[in-house]
Design a protein around this motif. Structure first.
Motif, PDB file in Angstrom:
ATOM      1  N   GLU A  94       0.830  -1.210   0.000  1.00  0.00           N
ATOM      2  CA  GLU A  94       0.000   0.000   0.000  1.00  0.00           C
ATOM      3  C   GLU A  94       0.862   1.256   0.000  1.00  0.00           C
ATOM      4  N   ARG A  95       1.897   1.261   0.809  1.00  0.00           N
ATOM      5  CA  ARG A  95       2.746   2.445   0.924  1.00  0.00           C
ATOM      6  C   ARG A  95       3.609   2.667  -0.314  1.00  0.00           C
ATOM      7  N   LEU A  96       3.818   1.649  -1.107  1.00  0.00           N
ATOM      8  CA  LEU A  96       4.538   1.823  -2.372  1.00  0.00           C
ATOM      9  C   LEU A  96       3.768   2.719  -3.345  1.00  0.00           C
ATOM     10  N   ARG A  97       2.504   2.945  -3.088  1.00  0.00           N
ATOM     11  CA  ARG A  97       1.672   3.801  -3.950  1.00  0.00           C
ATOM     12  C   ARG A  97       1.789   5.274  -3.577  1.00  0.00           C
ATOM     13  N   ARG A  98       2.423   5.583  -2.490  1.00  0.00           N
ATOM     14  CA  ARG A  98       2.508   6.958  -1.997  1.00  0.00           C
ATOM     15  C   ARG A  98       3.655   7.730  -2.644  1.00  0.00           C
ATOM     16  N   SER A  99       3.672   9.019  -2.320  1.00  0.00           N
ATOM     17  CA  SER A  99       4.767   9.872  -2.784  1.00  0.00           C
ATOM     18  C   SER A  99       5.975   9.717  -1.860  1.00  0.00           C
ATOM     19  N   ARG A 100       7.117  10.141  -2.342  1.00  0.00           N
ATOM     20  CA  ARG A 100       8.351  10.081  -1.542  1.00  0.00           C
ATOM     21  C   ARG A 100       8.209  10.932  -0.278  1.00  0.00           C
ATOM     22  N   ASP A 101       7.635  12.125  -0.411  1.00  0.00           N
ATOM     23  CA  ASP A 101       7.467  12.995   0.754  1.00  0.00           C
ATOM     24  C   ASP A 101       6.556  12.364   1.801  1.00  0.00           C
ATOM     25  N   GLN A 102       5.461  11.745   1.361  1.00  0.00           N
ATOM     26  CA  GLN A 102       4.563  11.075   2.300  1.00  0.00           C
ATOM     27  C   GLN A 102       5.283   9.940   3.029  1.00  0.00           C
ATOM     28  N   GLU A 103       6.071   9.191   2.280  1.00  0.00           N
ATOM     29  CA  GLU A 103       6.776   8.061   2.880  1.00  0.00           C
ATOM     30  C   GLU A 103       7.880   8.506   3.832  1.00  0.00           C
ATOM     31  N   MET A 104       8.574   9.575   3.483  1.00  0.00           N
ATOM     32  CA  MET A 104       9.607  10.067   4.385  1.00  0.00           C
ATOM     33  C   MET A 104       8.970  10.501   5.704  1.00  0.00           C
ATOM     34  N   GLU A 105       7.879  11.228   5.615  1.00  0.00           N
ATOM     35  CA  GLU A 105       7.174  11.679   6.821  1.00  0.00           C
ATOM     36  C   GLU A 105       6.675  10.490   7.638  1.00  0.00           C
ATOM     37  N   GLU A 106       6.075   9.523   6.971  1.00  0.00           N
ATOM     38  CA  GLU A 106       5.556   8.336   7.661  1.00  0.00           C
ATOM     39  C   GLU A 106       6.681   7.534   8.306  1.00  0.00           C
ATOM     40  N   GLY A 107       7.781   7.363   7.591  1.00  0.00           N
ATOM     41  CA  GLY A 107       8.910   6.612   8.125  1.00  0.00           C
ATOM     42  C   GLY A 107       9.526   7.284   9.342  1.00  0.00           C
ATOM     43  N   LEU A 108       9.681   8.597   9.289  1.00  0.00           N
ATOM     44  CA  LEU A 108      10.254   9.324  10.425  1.00  0.00           C
ATOM     45  C   LEU A 108       9.311   9.294  11.624  1.00  0.00           C
ATOM     46  N   ARG A 109       8.017   9.362  11.358  1.00  0.00           N
ATOM     47  CA  ARG A 109       7.044   9.220  12.451  1.00  0.00           C
ATOM     48  C   ARG A 109       7.187   7.836  13.089  1.00  0.00           C
ATOM     49  N   ALA A 110       7.375   6.816  12.274  1.00  0.00           N
ATOM     50  CA  ALA A 110       7.546   5.458  12.795  1.00  0.00           C
ATOM     51  C   ALA A 110       8.817   5.327  13.628  1.00  0.00           C
ATOM     52  N   VAL A 111       9.894   5.994  13.205  1.00  0.00           N
ATOM     53  CA  VAL A 111      11.149   5.962  13.969  1.00  0.00           C
ATOM     54  C   VAL A 111      10.893   6.431  15.405  1.00  0.00           C
ATOM     55  N   VAL A 112      10.151   7.526  15.544  1.00  0.00           N
ATOM     56  CA  VAL A 112       9.878   8.071  16.876  1.00  0.00           C
ATOM     57  C   VAL A 112       8.858   7.197  17.611  1.00  0.00           C
ATOM     58  N   ASP A 113       7.880   6.640  16.897  1.00  0.00           N
ATOM     59  CA  ASP A 113       6.915   5.731  17.531  1.00  0.00           C
ATOM     60  C   ASP A 113       7.620   4.498  18.101  1.00  0.00           C
ATOM     61  N   ILE A 114       8.594   3.984  17.382  1.00  0.00           N
ATOM     62  CA  ILE A 114       9.365   2.830  17.853  1.00  0.00           C
ATOM     63  C   ILE A 114      10.128   3.205  19.123  1.00  0.00           C
ATOM     64  N   ALA A 115      10.759   4.379  19.115  1.00  0.00           N
ATOM     65  CA  ALA A 115      11.485   4.840  20.300  1.00  0.00           C
ATOM     66  C   ALA A 115      10.537   5.012  21.486  1.00  0.00           C
ATOM     67  N   GLU A 116       9.348   5.547  21.219  1.00  0.00           N
ATOM     68  CA  GLU A 116       8.361   5.729  22.289  1.00  0.00           C
ATOM     69  C   GLU A 116       7.970   4.388  22.895  1.00  0.00           C
ATOM     70  N   ASP A 117       7.781   3.384  22.063  1.00  0.00           N
ATOM     71  CA  ASP A 117       7.443   2.049  22.559  1.00  0.00           C
ATOM     72  C   ASP A 117       8.599   1.463  23.365  1.00  0.00           C
ATOM     73  N   ARG A 118       9.830   1.656  22.905  1.00  0.00           N
ATOM     74  CA  ARG A 118      10.993   1.157  23.643  1.00  0.00           C
ATOM     75  C   ARG A 118      11.067   1.800  25.025  1.00  0.00           C
ATOM     76  N   LEU A 119      10.811   3.102  25.092  1.00  0.00           N
ATOM     77  CA  LEU A 119      10.854   3.810  26.359  1.00  0.00           C
ATOM     78  C   LEU A 119       9.734   3.323  27.284  1.00  0.00           C
ATOM     79  N   ARG A 120       8.539   3.170  26.726  1.00  0.00           N
ATOM     80  CA  ARG A 120       7.396   2.697  27.519  1.00  0.00           C
ATOM     81  C   ARG A 120       7.679   1.310  28.098  1.00  0.00           C
ATOM     82  N   ARG A 121       8.253   0.438  27.306  1.00  0.00           N
ATOM     83  CA  ARG A 121       8.539  -0.926  27.772  1.00  0.00           C
ATOM     84  C   ARG A 121       9.637  -0.953  28.845  1.00  0.00           C
ATOM     85  N   ALA A 122      10.523   0.038  28.810  1.00  0.00           N
ATOM     86  CA  ALA A 122      11.616   0.093  29.788  1.00  0.00           C
ATOM     87  C   ALA A 122      11.132   0.590  31.153  1.00  0.00           C
ATOM     88  N   ARG A 123      10.010   1.276  31.162  1.00  0.00           N
ATOM     89  CA  ARG A 123       9.525   1.867  32.419  1.00  0.00           C
ATOM     90  C   ARG A 123       8.844   0.867  33.283  1.00  0.00           C
TER      91      ARG A 123
END
Length: 142
Positions: free
Chosen positions: A113-142
């Motif tokens: 599905e994401r292969l149908r998007r624009s490069r800008d949309q994917e960059m934004e989505e990927g960077l959001r995921a990077v921070v979401d992953i970090a947030e989950d790592r922090l939550r699990r450490a607490r």
């Protein structure tokens, strides 16, 4: 409250976002700080932040311990390998997703599905995921 995990465990160690977070810290809320700092990254730094993450379904010996735990149920599969190649060819950076214990078929469907998007949309989505992953790592450490 400060993080119970060092920055290099919240984010992949070679990530420019992790380096910027470390250089501008300490931060009382590292996740909120990271979300704000993404906008300060240049194009090359954004790509390098995405490329610091292992490919989805990557061989376990090529991942950080935290990434191994997050992707342990995906395994290495030819469908993910092919989708990674298509994605990286189209966008010029790695596909990053917050797996959140979802099965491989669901991840593969989202990649298609994401292969149908624009490069800008994917960059934004990927960077959001990077921070979401970090947030989950922090939550699990607490």
């Amino acid at each position: 409250m400060g993080p119970e995990l060092p920055t290099e465990e919240l984010f992949e160690p070679s990530s420019p976002l992790a380096h910027l977070l470390e250089a501008t810290g300490p931060h009382p809320d590292p996740i909120a700080a990271a979300r704000g700092l993404v906008a300060r990254l240049g194009e090359d730094e954004k790509v390098a932040t995405l490329n610091a993450h292992p490919r989805i379904g990557e061989r376990q010996d090529r991942m950080s311990v935290r990434s191994q735990a997050e992707q342990r149920d995906l395994g290495v599969a030819s469908d993910l390998e092919q989708l990674n190649e298509e994605y990286e060819h189209k966008f010029g950076f790695r596909f990053v997703i917050f797996v959140n214990r979802r099965p491989r078929p669901e991840i593969a469907a989202e990649m298609r599905e994401r292969l149908r998007r624009s490069r800008d949309q994917e960059m934004e989505e990927g960077l959001r995921a990077v921070v979401d992953i970090a947030e989950d790592r922090l939550r699990r450490a607490r």
